[in-house]
Enzyme design. Structure first.
Site, short mmCIF file in Angstrom:
data_model
loop_
_atom_site.label_atom_id
_atom_site.label_comp_id
_atom_site.label_asym_id
_atom_site.label_seq_id
_atom_site.Cartn_x
_atom_site.Cartn_y
_atom_site.Cartn_z
N GLU A 62 0.82 -1.21 0.00
CA GLU A 62 0.00 0.00 0.00
C GLU A 62 0.85 1.26 0.00
OE1 GLU A 62 -3.49 0.37 2.33
OE2 GLU A 62 -4.10 -1.72 2.07
N HIS A 332 -1.49 -0.85 10.21
CA HIS A 332 -0.83 -2.11 10.53
C HIS A 332 0.48 -1.82 11.23
CE1 HIS A 332 -2.97 -5.19 7.82
NE2 HIS A 332 -3.64 -4.06 7.66
#
Length: 478
Positions: A62, A332
């Protein structure tokens, strides 16, 4: 500082006995969507550069924009002089590999089964998810090569087994497992890392380990770690029925996602207060029922490297916050591991098994056939919708001839245009996309059937040779 180009020819002499220090992180860098994207990704680069000892292989997911990639490269180029930003799909794959050593070869493999264009609000199909592959030479020997595979599997939008995209994620796990197995058979060290969007010991996880011939480094070091979130009925063997606390989830269970410590998982009120400068302190012993592990590093020493490498450390990292914004660096946390070369007298982990239980192959085949029937129904409905919209559009155009007022004619023209546009899109998805998806499903189904046949044959041959039960993926098959 000037950022080196992706293809850099100057390489320092690589050590003969390196230690592989690997880091994987989902950066949550969606353009126009992720909050404080540029500031957070720059800080991610700074924190990677400040790690001691520094990593020598980094995989990012990402990281969608070239600007963010170049910012991270600029900050880490003194420890990771080589890197590659991978292009895929309409909006890019978001995958990056950084390395201390030169990248000799690179490729981007896009998954054949990869979401649906109709789910534009989810975006998995549009970003072209796949596997970023890099071949890196870390020494002078012919086999001193590590093949790195960085990926981000299709996101789960429901819990298994009710997830509509379970078939896609399973097929993607199979594809990356094949690539890792091929690298292993070439005798190279294999590193597979990324956000796999799966739980430990799930179907996709077992596929990767067994068919890929690799091991989950966290399970190697902490075999009793939890298989998922406590609220979903998962807990480590030592936890029993008690809900694990934040510190334990991170240090023992490897929770990289949905941790209470991550500010992006806080309630709206808590995030709003943080934006106003009112911080919330999360005590280390706060219960953490939602924390789970979705990010992984898989490892194999390669067929010619058996007994020469071992995982010496594994941890969850990047848990700190942005120094000014006070938010977590991503939604995350990172997973970090140290893999060292060892002597022949050192204890070496068992090699992973080659085949899954036959019942698991049957489970995959049943899931694939069920999903195929679903898609065929979708194709029929979409093509039917296409025909209906064409008929409606023609009807509206005919109605214009007898419309009593100009505004009625205008409304009919708008309906005709919109209906025709929607119908064409439905026809393209039903006639072209579903057909392509069905052919990809056929290929996947054949490969699973073939693997099942080979597993069954291996059982029969070993039984004939008098070897008794055959250990297949930790299941004794008589």
């Amino acid at each position: 500082m000037t950022v080196p180009s992706d293809a850099v020819s100057n390489v320092s002499e690589a050590p003969q006995d390196p230690t592989l220090r690997v880091l994987s992180l989902n950066c949550w860098g969606l353009k126009y969507i992720s909050t404080h994207r540029a500031a957070r990704l720059s800080e991610i680069g700074r924190q990677i550069a400040s790690l001691d000892p520094p990593p020598n292989i980094v995989g990012l997911q990402e990281c969608w924009t070239q600007a963010d990639y170049l910012a991270i490269r600029d900050l880490t180029s003194h420890i990771l002089p080589y890197g590659k930003f991978y292009h895929s799909g309409i909006f890019g794959g978001g995958l990056v590999i950084l390395s201390k050593w030169e990248i000799e070869e690179s490729s981007m493999y896009r998954y054949p089964l990869n979401g649906r264009p109709a789910a534009f609000y989810r975006g998995d199909w549009y970003v072209g998810k796949g596997v970023a592959c890099a071949r890196i030479r870390f020494g002078r020997g012919r086999k001193d090569v590590v093949e790195v595979f960085c990926t981000h599997l299709h996101a789960p939008y429901e819990k298994e087994p009710y997830d509509d995209y379970l078939c896609h994620r399973t097929a993607q796990a199979w594809e990356i497992a094949k690539k890792m197995r091929h690298a292993r058979e070439r005798g190279h060290v294999v590193i597979g890392l990324g956000d796999f969007n799966m739980l430990p010991s799930s179907l996709a996880h077992r596929l990767v380990e067994t068919h890929g011939g690799v091991r989950d480094v966290w399970r190697l070091r902490k075999p009793n770690s939890a298989l998922g979130a406590w609220e979903d009925g998962h807990a480590g063997a030592e936890e029993g029925a008690a809900c694990p606390h934040v510190e334990h989830c991170i240090s023992e269970h490897g929770a990289t996602c949905d941790s209470q410590l991550n500010t992006w998982r806080w309630s709206k009120t808590m995030r709003k207060d943080l934006g106003k400068g009112r911080d919330t302190v999360i005590a280390p012993h706060t219960a953490d029922p939602r924390a789970k592990r979705l990010d992984y590093v898989f490892f194999s020493p390669g067929e010619n490297r058996a007994g020469t490498w071992q995982v010496s450390d594994v941890r969850v990292g990047m848990t700190g916050r942005h120094p000014e914004l006070r938010c977590s660096l991503s939604d995350h946390f990172s997973v970090e591991t140290v893999i060292e070369r060892v002597t022949e007298t050192d204890q070496v982990e068992d090699e992973p098994t080659e085949y899954l239980p036959l019942s698991t192959y049957d489970e995959i085949l049943a899931m694939t056939r069920k999903y195929t029937l679903r898609e065929r129904t979708q194709r029929t409905l979409r093509l039917g919708h296409f025909g209906f919209q064409i008929a409606m559009s023609v009807g509206c155009l005919i109605g214009v001839w007898w419309s009593p007022r100009n505004y009625v004619a205008f409304i009919l023209m708008v309906l005709s245009s919109v209906g025709l546009s929607v119908g064409v899109l439905e026809g393209l998805m039903g006639g072209l996309f579903v057909g392509s998806e069905e052919r990809a499903l056929r290929e996947f189904e054949w490969e699973i059937e073939n693997a099942r046949k080979l597993a069954s044959k291996a059982i029969e041959e070993r039984e004939k040779a008098g070897q008794g039960n055959v250990k297949i993926d930790d299941v004794a098959v008589p």
